[in-house]
Design a protein around this motif. Structure first.
Motif, short mmCIF file in Angstrom:
data_model
loop_
_atom_site.label_atom_id
_atom_site.label_comp_id
_atom_site.label_asym_id
_atom_site.label_seq_id
_atom_site.Cartn_x
_atom_site.Cartn_y
_atom_site.Cartn_z
N TYR A 93 0.81 -1.22 0.00
CA TYR A 93 0.00 0.00 0.00
C TYR A 93 0.84 1.28 0.00
O TYR A 93 0.59 2.18 -0.78
CB TYR A 93 -0.97 -0.01 1.19
CG TYR A 93 -1.93 1.15 1.17
CD1 TYR A 93 -2.98 1.17 0.27
CD2 TYR A 93 -1.78 2.22 2.05
CE1 TYR A 93 -3.87 2.23 0.23
CE2 TYR A 93 -2.66 3.28 2.02
CZ TYR A 93 -3.71 3.28 1.11
OH TYR A 93 -4.59 4.33 1.07
N GLN A 94 1.84 1.36 0.85
CA GLN A 94 2.65 2.57 0.95
C GLN A 94 3.48 2.85 -0.30
O GLN A 94 3.77 3.98 -0.61
CB GLN A 94 3.56 2.53 2.19
CG GLN A 94 2.79 2.49 3.51
CD GLN A 94 1.84 3.66 3.68
OE1 GLN A 94 2.12 4.78 3.30
NE2 GLN A 94 0.67 3.39 4.26
N LYS A 95 3.85 1.78 -1.02
CA LYS A 95 4.70 1.93 -2.20
C LYS A 95 3.94 1.73 -3.51
O LYS A 95 4.54 1.72 -4.58
CB LYS A 95 5.86 0.92 -2.15
CG LYS A 95 6.78 1.12 -0.96
CD LYS A 95 8.02 0.25 -1.09
CE LYS A 95 7.70 -1.20 -0.82
NZ LYS A 95 8.86 -2.09 -0.81
N ARG A 96 2.63 1.57 -3.45
CA ARG A 96 1.85 1.15 -4.61
C ARG A 96 1.99 2.08 -5.81
O ARG A 96 2.07 1.62 -6.93
CB ARG A 96 0.38 0.97 -4.24
CG ARG A 96 -0.36 2.27 -3.95
CD ARG A 96 -1.73 2.03 -3.32
NE ARG A 96 -2.49 3.24 -3.16
CZ ARG A 96 -2.30 4.15 -2.22
NH1 ARG A 96 -1.34 3.97 -1.32
NH2 ARG A 96 -3.06 5.22 -2.15
N THR A 97 2.02 3.39 -5.58
CA THR A 97 2.07 4.31 -6.72
C THR A 97 3.43 4.34 -7.39
O THR A 97 3.53 4.70 -8.55
CB THR A 97 1.64 5.74 -6.30
OG1 THR A 97 2.44 6.17 -5.22
CG2 THR A 97 0.17 5.76 -5.91
N SER A 98 4.47 3.95 -6.67
CA SER A 98 5.78 3.85 -7.33
C SER A 98 5.94 2.49 -8.01
O SER A 98 6.57 2.40 -9.06
CB SER A 98 6.92 4.11 -6.35
OG SER A 98 6.90 3.18 -5.30
N LEU A 99 5.36 1.45 -7.45
CA LEU A 99 5.44 0.12 -8.05
C LEU A 99 4.50 -0.03 -9.25
O LEU A 99 4.78 -0.77 -10.19
CB LEU A 99 5.12 -0.96 -7.01
CG LEU A 99 6.11 -1.08 -5.85
CD1 LEU A 99 5.57 -2.01 -4.78
CD2 LEU A 99 7.46 -1.56 -6.37
N VAL A 100 3.37 0.65 -9.18
CA VAL A 100 2.37 0.62 -10.25
C VAL A 100 2.05 2.08 -10.59
O VAL A 100 1.16 2.69 -9.99
CB VAL A 100 1.09 -0.14 -9.82
CG1 VAL A 100 0.06 -0.17 -10.95
CG2 VAL A 100 1.44 -1.54 -9.36
N PRO A 101 2.77 2.66 -11.54
CA PRO A 101 2.61 4.09 -11.85
C PRO A 101 1.19 4.52 -12.21
O PRO A 101 0.82 5.66 -11.98
CB PRO A 101 3.56 4.30 -13.03
CG PRO A 101 4.58 3.22 -12.89
CD PRO A 101 3.84 2.04 -12.32
N ASP A 102 0.37 3.60 -12.73
CA ASP A 102 -1.02 3.94 -13.07
C ASP A 102 -1.94 3.91 -11.86
O ASP A 102 -3.10 4.31 -11.96
CB ASP A 102 -1.57 2.97 -14.13
CG ASP A 102 -0.83 3.08 -15.44
OD1 ASP A 102 -0.17 4.11 -15.68
OD2 ASP A 102 -0.91 2.12 -16.23
N CYS A 103 -1.47 3.43 -10.72
CA CYS A 103 -2.29 3.39 -9.52
C CYS A 103 -2.54 4.83 -9.07
O CYS A 103 -1.63 5.64 -8.96
CB CYS A 103 -1.58 2.61 -8.42
SG CYS A 103 -2.57 2.44 -6.91
N VAL A 104 -3.80 5.12 -8.79
CA VAL A 104 -4.19 6.47 -8.40
C VAL A 104 -4.40 6.54 -6.90
O VAL A 104 -5.12 5.71 -6.32
CB VAL A 104 -5.49 6.89 -9.13
CG1 VAL A 104 -5.97 8.24 -8.65
CG2 VAL A 104 -5.27 6.90 -10.62
N ARG A 105 -3.80 7.51 -6.26
CA ARG A 105 -4.03 7.76 -4.84
C ARG A 105 -5.21 8.72 -4.75
O ARG A 105 -5.10 9.89 -5.11
CB ARG A 105 -2.80 8.38 -4.20
CG ARG A 105 -3.00 8.65 -2.72
CD ARG A 105 -1.73 9.19 -2.09
NE ARG A 105 -1.95 9.40 -0.68
CZ ARG A 105 -1.69 10.54 -0.06
NH1 ARG A 105 -1.16 11.55 -0.73
NH2 ARG A 105 -1.93 10.67 1.22
N LEU A 106 -6.34 8.21 -4.32
CA LEU A 106 -7.55 9.02 -4.22
C LEU A 106 -7.43 10.00 -3.06
O LEU A 106 -7.07 9.62 -1.95
CB LEU A 106 -8.75 8.09 -4.01
CG LEU A 106 -10.12 8.70 -4.10
CD1 LEU A 106 -10.37 9.27 -5.49
CD2 LEU A 106 -11.17 7.66 -3.76
N THR A 107 -7.72 11.26 -3.34
CA THR A 107 -7.66 12.31 -2.31
C THR A 107 -8.89 13.20 -2.42
O THR A 107 -9.64 13.12 -3.40
CB THR A 107 -6.41 13.20 -2.48
OG1 THR A 107 -6.54 13.94 -3.70
CG2 THR A 107 -5.13 12.37 -2.51
#
Length: 173
Positions: free
Chosen positions: A84-98
């Motif tokens: 979870y903490q590294k998801r956006t770097s491991l999967v660049p298309d993963c969106v962090r919803l804010t």
């Protein structure tokens, strides 16, 4: 003498999404993992080069379809990201919803609690916050991906049409 015991109003009923603390915001995630599913836009202009490219919009004549193909980082038993903490770097298309990008994230499923609250539809009865933090009501209601997915590192995305599903569009109460 009668005492009028007033119950505390839950934060999701007394605050707007923009007013919530980071902790409150994170707790709204129902943990269904539908956002971890691969989604595809069905249109006539896509070719083999552009077919699997990410997008940040949909045209009026396009339709989004969900697949039962989930991100390889998803623990499909707990419906949680294994990184979870590294998801956006491991999967660049993963969106962090804010709070800032919620209106722009068009691909969230109708049952997503963030989307429901943003649209004024309220908290679903199966949400873990209403069940002492337990996900069992959500799983029992069929609102999570548990038991319904295959990982993207186990299938060829060329075969995505074989995995198109409608169940991520389900939304109850």
């Amino acid at each position: 003498m009668s005492t009028n015991k007033s119950e505390a109003v839950p934060f999701w009923e007394s605050k707007t999404l923009a007013q919530m603390t980071r902790e409150e915001w994170e707790s709204l995630c129902d943990g269904c993992a539908k956002c971890c599913l691969h989604k595809f836009i069905d249109d006539e202009t896509t070719d083999e080069v552009t077919e699997f490219l990410p997008t940040d919009h949909m045209a009026e004549d396009e339709q989004m379809v969900y697949s039962s193909i989930a991100c390889f980082l998803l623990n499909d038993k707990t419906c949680q990201c294994s990184q979870y903490q590294k998801r956006t770097s491991l999967v660049p298309d993963c969106v962090r919803l804010t709070q800032d990008n919620l209106d722009d994230v068009f691909f969230m499923p109708p049952s997503c609690t963030y989307r429901r609250l943003n649209e004024g539809r309220g908290m679903p009865s199966w949400h873990p916050l209403l069940h002492k933090g337990k996900k069992s009501a959500m799983h029992k209601a069929g609102m999570s991906v548990r038991g319904k997915v295959v990982k993207d590192d186990q299938v060829s995305l060329d075969d995505f049409e074989d995995y198109i599903v409608l169940w991520p569009l389900d939304d109850i109460d």
